[in-house]
Design a protein around this motif. Structure first.
Motif, short mmCIF file in Angstrom:
data_model
loop_
_atom_site.label_atom_id
_atom_site.label_comp_id
_atom_site.label_asym_id
_atom_site.label_seq_id
_atom_site.Cartn_x
_atom_site.Cartn_y
_atom_site.Cartn_z
N UNK A 1 47.37 58.46 -27.22
CA UNK A 1 48.55 59.10 -26.63
C UNK A 1 49.07 60.26 -27.43
N UNK A 2 48.24 60.78 -28.36
CA UNK A 2 48.68 61.90 -29.18
C UNK A 2 49.81 61.54 -30.12
N UNK B 1 44.59 72.14 -27.27
CA UNK B 1 45.05 72.99 -26.18
C UNK B 1 44.53 72.44 -24.85
N UNK B 2 45.43 72.43 -23.83
CA UNK B 2 45.00 72.05 -22.49
C UNK B 2 44.87 70.56 -22.27
N UNK B 3 45.53 69.74 -23.08
CA UNK B 3 45.42 68.28 -22.92
C UNK B 3 46.57 67.72 -22.11
N UNK B 4 47.81 68.07 -22.49
CA UNK B 4 48.98 67.46 -21.85
C UNK B 4 49.33 68.20 -20.56
N UNK C 1 49.04 73.66 -27.78
CA UNK C 1 48.44 72.66 -28.65
C UNK C 1 49.56 72.16 -29.56
N UNK C 2 49.42 70.95 -30.08
CA UNK C 2 50.52 70.44 -30.92
C UNK C 2 50.03 69.40 -31.92
N UNK C 3 50.94 69.11 -32.86
CA UNK C 3 50.69 68.14 -33.94
C UNK C 3 51.92 67.24 -34.04
N UNK C 4 51.69 65.94 -34.14
CA UNK C 4 52.79 64.99 -34.22
C UNK C 4 52.91 64.36 -35.60
N UNK C 5 54.13 64.32 -36.09
CA UNK C 5 54.49 63.62 -37.32
C UNK C 5 55.46 62.51 -36.94
N UNK D 1 52.08 61.22 -18.07
CA UNK D 1 51.81 62.62 -18.48
C UNK D 1 50.40 62.77 -19.06
N UNK D 2 49.56 61.77 -18.82
CA UNK D 2 48.12 61.85 -19.13
C UNK D 2 47.80 61.85 -20.62
N UNK D 3 48.73 61.39 -21.43
CA UNK D 3 48.41 61.25 -22.86
C UNK D 3 47.83 59.87 -23.15
N UNK D 4 47.95 58.94 -22.21
CA UNK D 4 47.29 57.63 -22.31
C UNK D 4 46.44 57.41 -21.08
#
Length: 319
Positions: free
Chosen positions: A80-81, A88-91, A103-107, A316-319
Motif C-alpha cells: 500500500x505504499x 510515478x503513475x501508481x496511485x 511519485x512519492x516517498x513515505x516516512x 485508491x489502488x494502493x492495495x
C-alpha cells in the motif's frame, strides 16, 4: 490540457498559530468555521523551523533525483505504499480512470522493537545514498506532529470538547509524511498531477502548496477554488476520519492538484503533506455532541482507524 489557471481563490481562513496562545477561543472559532465551510484553512507561524523545512526540501529533491533503478530498490509492492518509494503513475484517485502524475516517498512513525502496533505499522526504509536523509525527515516528522497536536486542541475546543480530547486518539498514531514530486508536465499529458480526492486521515498539514495547482471543490457553488498559501505557510485540511467522527460537521473536502500553466510546464512541483492519523485501534464512533434531531447519525457503525484505512487504500489502488 487542464491547468491551474483561472480558478478563483477560496476565501478560507488564514490564521496565525502564534495567536492561539493569546486567544485560544478566537483561534479555534476561526479555524473551526473555515473547516465547516471549506474543510481547509491556511496556518502561519506554525512553529516548524524554516531551516528544517529547507533541509527537508533539499533532501527530497536529492531523493527524487536518484536514478530510477535506485529509487525502485525502495519500492515494496503489495504494502500500500506505506513506507519507502511509490513510482510515478501508481496511485489514482478513487473511481478515477487515469493515474496521478506523481511519485512519492513515505516516512512513518519509528516504533521500538515489540511495539503493540508493529504488526500494522511497517518499519521505515531509508535511502543508503543520502546520509542526512533519515535525521532530517525524522526531525520534520516530529515537528509536524507537534504542530498537529496544537491544531487538534483547537479543533477540540471548537467542538466543545476538552482541549486534550484528541491526545489519546492520536497517541502512537499511524501518521505518514509524504514527500511528493510532480515532474514536468508535457502539453499532451493524460490526466492531472493529482486527481480529485478526499484525504483518508484525521487532518492533513501540507508544506509546499505555494506552487500553484491546489484547488478545492466548493460544495455550495460547485466551482473549483484555488488554495494558495504564502511561502512557508501550511495548508491544513480535514480528512475523512475526522469528518466521520464529527458526523460531517467538519468537512473532508474534495481537492486536486492541477497541471501547471504553460510557462511553468517545464518545472517540477514538490510538496510535503503530513497525514495525521488516529492510532490504529482507535474506534471511530460518531461524537454524541454532533448528533441531534436535525443531524441524525450518518455513521451508526463504528470502525477502527486501521480497518478504515485498509478499506480506503484498496479504493485508491494502493492495495
Amino acid at each position: 490540457m487542464e491547468t491551474a489557471l483561472d480558478a478563483p481563490p477560496a476565501t478560507v481562513a488564514s490564521v496565525s498559530l502564534a495567536g492561539e496562545a493569546r486567544d485560544p477561543d478566537g483561534f479555534a472559532a476561526a479555524l473551526g468555521a473555515s473547516f465547516e465551510r471549506y474543510g481547509f484553512a491556511i496556518v502561519s507561524d506554525h512553529g516548524i523551523p524554516a531551516e528544517l523545512i529547507a533541509r527537508a526540501e533539499a533532501a527530497a529533491k536529492a531523493l527524487f533525483a536518484l536514478p530510477e533503478a535506485a529509487k525502485r530498490a525502495y519500492h515494496l509492492p503489495g504494502t500500500g505504499g506505506a513506507r519507502g518509494y511509490t513510482p510515478f503513475g501508481t496511485e489514482a484517485a478513487k473511481d478515477a480512470t487515469l493515474v496521478d502524475l506523481k511519485e512519492f516517498w513515505h516516512v512513518g512513525r519509528e516504533l521500538p522493537a515489540g511495539h503493540r502496533y508493529a504488526q500494522v505499522m511497517a518499519p521505515n526504509l531509508w535511502p543508503a545514498e543520502l546520509g542526512e536523509f533519515r535525521d532530517t525527515m525524522l526531525a520534520l516528522y516530529a515537528a509536524f506532529e507537534a504542530t498537529g497536536a496544537r491544531l487538534l486542541a483547537a479543533i477540540a475546543r471548537h467542538l466543545g470538547l476538552a482541549p486534550d480530547f484528541f491526545v489519546d486518539t492520536v497517541d502512537d498514531g499511524n501518521s505518514v509524511m509524504r514527500l511528493l514530486h510532480y515532474p514536468p508536465v508535457p502539453a499532451d499529458a493524460p490526466g492531472i498531477r493529482a486527481g480529485a480526492h478526499e484525504d483518508i486521515n484525521t487532518i492533513t498539514l501540507l508544506l509546499g502548496a505555494e506552487e500553484a495547482g491546489l484547488q478545492l471543490l466548493d460544495r455550495d457553488s460547485g466551482r473549483w477554488l484555488a488554495v494558495s498559501p504564502k511561502e512557508g505557510e501550511l495548508a491544513v485540511n480535514v480528512g475523512d476520519m475526522l469528518q466521520r467522527l464529527t458526523n460531517n460537521r467538519l468537512r473532508s473536502t474534495t481537492h486536486r492538484v492541477m497541471n501547471p500553466a504553460p510557462e511553468r510546464r517545464g518545472h517540477s512541483r514538490y510538496s510535503m503533506p503530513f497525514f495525521l492519523h488516529f492510532r490504529p485501534d482507535y474506534l471511530i464512533e460518531t461524537l454524541p455532541s454532533c448528533v441531534d434531531a436535525d443531524h441524525p447519525d450518518l455513521y451508526p457503525q463504528p470502525i477502527t482507524a486501521h480497518d478504515y484505512l485498509m478499506q480506503r487504500l484498496r479504493e485508491i489502488r494502493l492495495l
